[in-house]
Enzyme design. Structure first.
Site, PDB file in Angstrom:
ATOM      1  N   SER A 238       0.817  -1.204   0.000  1.00  0.00           N
ATOM      2  CA  SER A 238       0.000   0.000   0.000  1.00  0.00           C
ATOM      3  C   SER A 238       0.856   1.261   0.000  1.00  0.00           C
ATOM      4  O   SER A 238       1.647   1.444  -0.918  1.00  0.00           O
ATOM      5  CB  SER A 238      -0.963  -0.057   1.181  1.00  0.00           C
ATOM      6  OG  SER A 238      -2.074   0.733   0.887  1.00  0.00           O
ATOM      7  N   HIS A 380      -7.811  -5.624   1.064  1.00  0.00           N
ATOM      8  CA  HIS A 380      -6.564  -4.852   1.021  1.00  0.00           C
ATOM      9  C   HIS A 380      -5.646  -5.301   2.157  1.00  0.00           C
ATOM     10  O   HIS A 380      -5.940  -5.070   3.322  1.00  0.00           O
ATOM     11  CB  HIS A 380      -6.947  -3.374   1.206  1.00  0.00           C
ATOM     12  CG  HIS A 380      -5.804  -2.431   1.192  1.00  0.00           C
ATOM     13  ND1 HIS A 380      -5.131  -2.111   0.038  1.00  0.00           N
ATOM     14  CD2 HIS A 380      -5.219  -1.718   2.184  1.00  0.00           C
ATOM     15  CE1 HIS A 380      -4.181  -1.236   0.329  1.00  0.00           C
ATOM     16  NE2 HIS A 380      -4.210  -0.980   1.621  1.00  0.00           N
TER      17      HIS A 380
HETATM   18  C1  GTR Z   1      -5.320   4.393   2.189  1.00  0.00           C
HETATM   19  C2  GTR Z   1      -4.748   5.252   1.101  1.00  0.00           C
HETATM   20  C3  GTR Z   1      -4.079   4.379   0.098  1.00  0.00           C
HETATM   21  C4  GTR Z   1      -3.154   3.386   0.770  1.00  0.00           C
HETATM   22  C5  GTR Z   1      -3.692   2.837   2.075  1.00  0.00           C
HETATM   23  C6  GTR Z   1      -2.688   2.083   2.946  1.00  0.00           C
HETATM   24  O1  GTR Z   1      -6.084   5.046   3.073  1.00  0.00           O
HETATM   25  O2  GTR Z   1      -5.779   5.981   0.539  1.00  0.00           O
HETATM   26  O3  GTR Z   1      -3.429   5.155  -0.881  1.00  0.00           O
HETATM   27  O4  GTR Z   1      -1.902   3.915   0.935  1.00  0.00           O
HETATM   28  O5  GTR Z   1      -4.237   3.807   2.851  1.00  0.00           O
HETATM   29  O6  GTR Z   1      -1.517   2.447   3.034  1.00  0.00           O
HETATM   30  O7  GTR Z   1      -3.098   1.093   3.537  1.00  0.00           O
END
Ligand code: GTR
Length: 400
Positions: A238, A380
């Site tokens: 991420s 995610h």
């Molecule tokens: C989210 C962000 C993403 C990603 C994520 C993370 O909120 O919008 O771009 O970086 O966090 O790092 O888990």
């Protein structure tokens, strides 16, 4: 009743804020038919419109041009010099993991203009392996307990035992050593050594700082005979995946890059405006990218670049990108398209491009291709499934 409703709504808002998805007035597009028409800059055409037909022109003209575009407009400059780098082994255990590995807890100290910065690196090296071994380096953007050196706590975010059993060393450092991940405190790290970055519109911020840290870990690996510094695989998830991609682009010593669910301003195409967008990321995380990047808030068509070009700068080195099926925020389709657009750089090196024409189905990893990809079933995250495919991919392209 009213109170309960208020409580539920404010809790949901707080949760969204923590997840970083709240921005008043922002509604993400998840509808493919609403992706606007866009034109991507061609990775193999210079800004003066010259077609790039050889690896020489790629290396001497186009690649440096692309790196410059990203430094200027997105991640900021990457300071390349410092006065001194030393390290000390804080703790060593020659029979960690029940004798399977040697543990080293290393403190890397970098000094510039008499200002010191300490980076804590955890490193496990397999005992079975003879000679220097390739190493996976994680840029850890989650809790420090994910990389517990005692192994009392184990985490699939950094499955050290699995990596050791596969014949690789595994290392990690935490992003907070370089730049704490918040708007107020990100300056309290490496930016103290490079204060000129803070006032420049193309100065690096947190993501640049984390990538810079990965290169300092590599500097250390060059001094440690147990690991093969020519086979360092930089991994990030991420926001950490945005940093691992930027690190591999900036520092060609990295042998491979794994960018996991990196999404917007990571591996996904910004022009698509699918899921997270530039204005959304710059608003909620103003401390991640160079000030210049804000010029492209709600203005993607003005970008002189897109993320496929960054991926291209890692070529011909192997690169593995991932998504998760439920993580539309990070735009799986836009990530795959990005790889497809970058693939042609490998052809300049006589490396056959073998990504399929369309995104592979869920849980169908493409590991034989020089650019690898999978879209894992689920949320995610960075999981053992993701790591197992990084290992398979590295077995083919790095370990050999
Ligand atoms: C989210 C962000 C993403 C990603 C994520 C993370 O909120 O919008 O771009 O970086 O966090 O790092 O888990």
């Amino acid at each position: 009743m009213q109170h309960l409703k208020f409580f539920i709504l404010s809790s949901l808002f707080l949760l969204a804020l923590i997840k970083g998805q709240a921005q008043p007035g922002f509604v993400a597009n998840y509808d493919e038919s609403k992706v606007p028409p866009y034109t991507l800059p061609d990775v193999l055409k210079t800004t003066t419109n010259v077609a790039v037909k050889s690896k020489e022109t790629w290396e001497n003209v186009r690649r440096p041009e692309i790196i410059k575009l990203f430094e200027e407009n997105v991640y900021g400059q990457m300071p390349k010099t410092y006065d001194r780098l030393t390290y000390s082994i804080k703790h060593e255990n020659a029979s960690a993991m029940a004798g399977k590995a040697i543990l080293k807890e290393v403190v890397i100290e970098v000094v510039r203009n008499n200002k010191p910065l300490k980076i804590n690196l955890v490193l496990f090296v397999p005992t079975k392996q003879k000679g220097p071994v390739p190493v996976f380096l994680l840029i850890n953007n989650r809790g420090k307990d994910n990389t517990d050196p005692t192994r009392a706590k184990k985490s699939d975010f950094w499955p050290a035992e699995m990596v050791i059993d596969s014949g690789y060393a595994i290392a990690a450092f935490h992003v907070s050593d370089l730049a704490p991940d918040d708007t107020a405190n990100y300056v309290n790290g490496v930016l103290q050594l490079y204060p000129e970055q803070l006032t420049a519109n193309n100065g690096m911020k947190a993501i640049g700082a984390w990538a810079w840290g990965a290169s300092r870990a590599l500097d250390y690996f060059e001094k440690d005979a147990a690991v093969d510094a020519k086979k360092v695989i930089v991994v990030g998830h991420s926001r950490g995946g945005k940093a691992s991609l930027w690190a591999a682009a900036e520092d060609q010593r990295f042998a491979m890059c794994a960018t996991n669910c990196s999404g917007n301003t990571g591996a996904a195409l910004s022009h698509r405006r699918f899921g997270e967008t530039i204005s959304r990321i710059n608003t909620v995380f103003p401390h991640w990218f160079a000030t210049n990047y804000k010029k492209f808030n709600n203005n993607e068509d003005a970008l002189p670049l897109d993320q496929h070009m960054l991926i291209a700068t890692v070529a011909p080195r192997p690169l593995y990108a991932t998504n998760a099926s439920k993580d539309l925020w990070a735009d799986p389709t836009g990530t795959f398209l990005s790889l497809k657009q970058a693939e042609k750089v490998n052809a300049l090196y006589g490396i056959k491009s073998s990504l399929p024409a369309n995104p592979p189905t869920i849980n169908q990893p493409v590991v034989s291709s020089q650019m690898g990809y999978h879209n894992r079933d689920g949320e995610h995250n960075l999981t053992a499934y993701d790591w197992s495919n990084f290992i398979k991919f590295a077995n083919t392209h790095v370990k050999k």
